[in-house]
Design a protein around this motif. Structure first.
Motif, PDB file in Angstrom:
ATOM      1  N   ILE A  14     -81.292  58.988   4.040  1.00 17.68           N
ATOM      2  CA  ILE A  14     -82.934  58.697   4.264  1.00 17.68           C
ATOM      3  C   ILE A  14     -83.105  59.805   5.269  1.00 17.68           C
ATOM      4  CG2 ILE A  14     -84.800  57.502   5.263  1.00 17.68           C
ATOM      5  CD1 ILE A  14     -83.453  55.067   4.029  1.00 17.68           C
ATOM      6  N   PRO A  15     -84.137  60.982   5.153  1.00 19.24           N
ATOM      7  CA  PRO A  15     -84.353  62.064   5.770  1.00 19.24           C
ATOM      8  C   PRO A  15     -84.812  61.364   7.290  1.00 19.24           C
ATOM      9  CG  PRO A  15     -85.277  62.343   3.809  1.00 19.24           C
ATOM     10  CD  PRO A  15     -84.685  61.106   3.822  1.00 19.24           C
ATOM     11  N   GLY A  16     -84.242  61.981   8.325  1.00 23.72           N
ATOM     12  CA  GLY A  16     -84.710  61.703   9.815  1.00 23.72           C
ATOM     13  C   GLY A  16     -83.493  60.429  10.371  1.00 23.72           C
ATOM     14  N   LEU A  17     -82.998  59.837   9.810  1.00 20.86           N
ATOM     15  CA  LEU A  17     -81.868  58.929  10.250  1.00 20.86           C
ATOM     16  C   LEU A  17     -80.642  59.516  11.241  1.00 20.86           C
ATOM     17  CD1 LEU A  17     -81.812  55.914   7.725  1.00 20.86           C
ATOM     18  CD2 LEU A  17     -83.228  56.398   9.514  1.00 20.86           C
ATOM     19  N   PRO A  18     -80.263  59.112  12.143  1.00 20.29           N
ATOM     20  CA  PRO A  18     -78.953  59.639  12.696  1.00 20.29           C
ATOM     21  C   PRO A  18     -77.810  60.086  11.623  1.00 20.29           C
ATOM     22  CG  PRO A  18     -79.761  57.675  13.943  1.00 20.29           C
ATOM     23  CD  PRO A  18     -80.320  57.886  12.519  1.00 20.29           C
ATOM     24  N   VAL A 213     -87.066  56.137  29.404  1.00 17.31           N
ATOM     25  CA  VAL A 213     -85.560  55.827  29.052  1.00 17.31           C
ATOM     26  C   VAL A 213     -85.383  56.261  27.570  1.00 17.31           C
ATOM     27  CG1 VAL A 213     -83.901  53.823  28.728  1.00 17.31           C
ATOM     28  CG2 VAL A 213     -85.595  53.776  30.599  1.00 17.31           C
ATOM     29  N   PRO A 214     -84.665  57.279  27.170  1.00 18.59           N
ATOM     30  CA  PRO A 214     -84.665  57.865  26.137  1.00 18.59           C
ATOM     31  C   PRO A 214     -83.589  56.837  25.076  1.00 18.59           C
ATOM     32  CG  PRO A 214     -82.964  58.948  27.401  1.00 18.59           C
ATOM     33  CD  PRO A 214     -83.723  57.924  28.219  1.00 18.59           C
ATOM     34  N   ALA A 215     -83.504  57.021  23.746  1.00 19.71           N
ATOM     35  CA  ALA A 215     -82.937  56.357  22.778  1.00 19.71           C
ATOM     36  C   ALA A 215     -81.385  56.314  22.955  1.00 19.71           C
ATOM     37  CB  ALA A 215     -83.210  56.602  21.278  1.00 19.71           C
ATOM     38  N   LEU A 237     -82.460  52.254  13.634  1.00 18.63           N
ATOM     39  CA  LEU A 237     -82.174  53.826  13.231  1.00 18.63           C
ATOM     40  C   LEU A 237     -83.259  54.681  13.139  1.00 18.63           C
ATOM     41  CD1 LEU A 237     -79.482  52.754  10.424  1.00 18.63           C
ATOM     42  CD2 LEU A 237     -79.117  53.975  12.643  1.00 18.63           C
ATOM     43  N   GLU A 238     -84.376  54.168  12.633  1.00 21.32           N
ATOM     44  CA  GLU A 238     -85.629  55.226  12.461  1.00 21.32           C
ATOM     45  C   GLU A 238     -86.043  55.107  13.917  1.00 21.32           C
ATOM     46  OE1 GLU A 238     -87.329  53.306   8.036  1.00 21.32           O
ATOM     47  OE2 GLU A 238     -87.726  52.477   9.801  1.00 21.32           O
ATOM     48  N   ALA A 239     -85.926  54.612  14.515  1.00 23.21           N
ATOM     49  CA  ALA A 239     -86.192  54.847  16.055  1.00 23.21           C
ATOM     50  C   ALA A 239     -85.437  55.822  17.013  1.00 23.21           C
ATOM     51  CB  ALA A 239     -86.846  53.295  16.804  1.00 23.21           C
ATOM     52  N   GLY A 275     -73.998  53.046   2.922  1.00 27.03           N
ATOM     53  CA  GLY A 275     -74.940  53.348   1.782  1.00 27.03           C
ATOM     54  C   GLY A 275     -76.198  54.059   2.350  1.00 27.03           C
ATOM     55  N   LEU A 276     -76.233  54.517   3.386  1.00 28.30           N
ATOM     56  CA  LEU A 276     -77.133  55.385   4.139  1.00 28.30           C
ATOM     57  C   LEU A 276     -76.450  56.579   4.374  1.00 28.30           C
ATOM     58  CD1 LEU A 276     -79.172  53.212   6.691  1.00 28.30           C
ATOM     59  CD2 LEU A 276     -80.159  54.071   4.417  1.00 28.30           C
ATOM     60  N   GLY A 277     -75.216  56.837   4.045  1.00 29.08           N
ATOM     61  CA  GLY A 277     -74.497  58.271   4.464  1.00 29.08           C
ATOM     62  C   GLY A 277     -74.279  58.517   5.628  1.00 29.08           C
ATOM     63  N   ILE A 278     -74.299  57.602   6.754  1.00 24.76           N
ATOM     64  CA  ILE A 278     -74.366  57.751   8.294  1.00 24.76           C
ATOM     65  C   ILE A 278     -72.844  57.449   8.712  1.00 24.76           C
ATOM     66  CG2 ILE A 278     -74.810  56.645  10.456  1.00 24.76           C
ATOM     67  CD1 ILE A 278     -77.529  55.945   9.142  1.00 24.76           C
ATOM     68  N   GLU A 279     -72.196  58.386   9.231  1.00 23.34           N
ATOM     69  CA  GLU A 279     -70.795  57.994   9.642  1.00 23.34           C
ATOM     70  C   GLU A 279     -70.553  57.050  10.894  1.00 23.34           C
ATOM     71  OE1 GLU A 279     -69.273  61.872  10.647  1.00 23.34           O
ATOM     72  OE2 GLU A 279     -70.053  62.838   8.678  1.00 23.34           O
ATOM     73  N   HIS A 280     -69.420  56.456  10.929  1.00 17.96           N
ATOM     74  CA  HIS A 280     -68.973  55.313  11.850  1.00 17.96           C
ATOM     75  C   HIS A 280     -67.662  55.266  12.115  1.00 17.96           C
ATOM     76  CE1 HIS A 280     -67.902  53.224   8.462  1.00 17.96           C
ATOM     77  NE2 HIS A 280     -69.263  53.377   7.804  1.00 17.96           N
ATOM     78  N   GLY A 281     -66.821  56.002  11.309  1.00 19.01           N
ATOM     79  CA  GLY A 281     -65.152  55.889  11.514  1.00 19.01           C
ATOM     80  C   GLY A 281     -64.520  54.400  11.221  1.00 19.01           C
ATOM     81  N   VAL A 282     -65.297  53.668  10.549  1.00 17.08           N
ATOM     82  CA  VAL A 282     -64.474  52.338  10.416  1.00 17.08           C
ATOM     83  C   VAL A 282     -63.929  52.283   9.038  1.00 17.08           C
ATOM     84  CG1 VAL A 282     -64.713  49.775  10.554  1.00 17.08           C
ATOM     85  CG2 VAL A 282     -66.058  51.443  12.476  1.00 17.08           C
ATOM     86  N   ASP A 283     -62.825  51.686   9.013  1.00 13.95           N
ATOM     87  CA  ASP A 283     -62.288  51.667   7.571  1.00 13.95           C
ATOM     88  C   ASP A 283     -62.687  49.857   7.159  1.00 13.95           C
ATOM     89  OD1 ASP A 283     -59.942  50.199   5.726  1.00 13.95           O
ATOM     90  OD2 ASP A 283     -60.117  52.195   5.195  1.00 13.95           O
TER      91      ASP A 283
END
Length: 311
Positions: A14-18, A213-215, A237-239, A275-283
């Motif tokens: 989704i465009p705009g997500l981390p 206070v930044p995100a 995530l959107e924020a 499902g969002l294609g966001i990396e996290h490194g967890v198996d």
């Protein structure tokens, strides 16, 4: 884990997500602290090691709270000693200076403090008023930083309080800012009783941004009491929030808060991030297998929807 191979969501960005987030695993501490039957220290040690092996970048191992208040965590020193050099990098909760002393004695490098956004919960959980809690935390943070130890601050009841009801956003920001001003490096905003919704998440993050206070200084800690944890995570995530607390298998809840049921399950979070294609490194398969293993030792099924589906 049997049956897990190949079962994963098809990623669609989704465009705009981390692009990447950090999962802050709280299962060994927040997940187990409310268990009535004492979990053996060797089980806790293996649970921590399994979670680290599954790729979780941060695993909060225990709390140096007085055993009278949380008997489940009375073995904190033994657990961290057993973990040895591997445990030095794992964060622990320290409720006060005595807790910090115990962590420093073991050479630990990461600690967390646990504050309240409301007067009632501060008195029930900390035996301090809303303002008095900062006097308790100030020497903890100052001494930790002087020792080269970084400090995370939790704020509970950020979305609602079982005794006071809705908590004003400006009150949460005021408390959070004071904890950051003490020297905390990161602020975790807790929906302790799970009443938050997506619009409130965005409003709270925006209010912190308005207060300079930044995100990137914020983390979000959701409970799934009303089934809103993943929706709230998506709003976060959107924020622009990139750190999320979660508990393997959905274990846990706050022992001092009525209606505080399980934390956001780490597996459910990982499935959504995949499902969002966001990396996290967890198996995911390894993580879910660890949660099944722990659920067997606790004598009940995991509350995580993803763990149950994969099992």
């Amino acid at each position: 884990m049997a049956g897990a191979t190949g079962r994963q969501p098809a990623p669609v960005r989704i465009p705009g997500l981390p692009e990447r987030v950090t999962i802050y695993e709280v299962g060994p501490r927040d997940g187990l602290q409310n268990e009535k039957a004492i979990v053996p220290v060797d089980v806790k040690e293996e649970f921590v090691r399994r979670l680290v092996a599954a790729g979780l970048p941060v695993v909060e191992a225990t709390s140096f709270v007085h055993p009278k208040w949380v008997p489940q965590l009375a073995d904190a020193e033994e657990l961290m000693t057993r973990l040895g050099p591997d445990g030095v990098a794992l964060p622990v909760l320290v409720p006060n200076e005595r807790g910090l002393d115990r962590a420093l004695a073991l050479g630990l490098r990461h600690v967390a403090i646990f504050g309240s956004a409301t007067e009632t919960f501060a008195r029930r959980n900390l035996n301090r008023s809303l303002d008095e809690q900062f006097a308790m935390f100030e020497p903890v943070v100052t001494r930790a930083l002087a020792a080269g130890v970084d400090v995370r601050a939790y704020v509970s009841m950020c979305f609602g309080d079982p005794w006071e009801g809705e908590v004003p956003i400006e009150q949460v920001v005021r408390v959070g800012k004071r904890l950051l001003d003490l020297g905390a490096g990161q602020l975790s905003l807790g929906d302790t009783i799970g009443v938050g919704t997506a619009g409130r998440v965005k409003a709270l993050v925006a209010a912190f941004a308005d207060a300079d206070v930044p995100a990137e200084r914020l983390a979000l800690h959701f409970h799934d009491t009303y089934g809103q944890a993943l929706a709230n995570t998506l709003a976060g995530l959107e924020a622009g929030i990139t750190t999320y607390d979660a508990s393997a298998g959905g274990l846990g809840g706050c022992p001092y808060a009525e209606s505080a049921t399980g934390n956001l399950a780490t597996e459910d979070l990982v499935w959504m991030l995949d499902g969002l294609g966001i990396e996290h490194g967890v198996d995911l398969a390894s993580l879910a297998a660890s949660s099944v293993w722990m659920a067997e030792r606790l004598g009940r099924e995991s509350p995580s929807a993803v763990v149950r589906a994969l099992a």
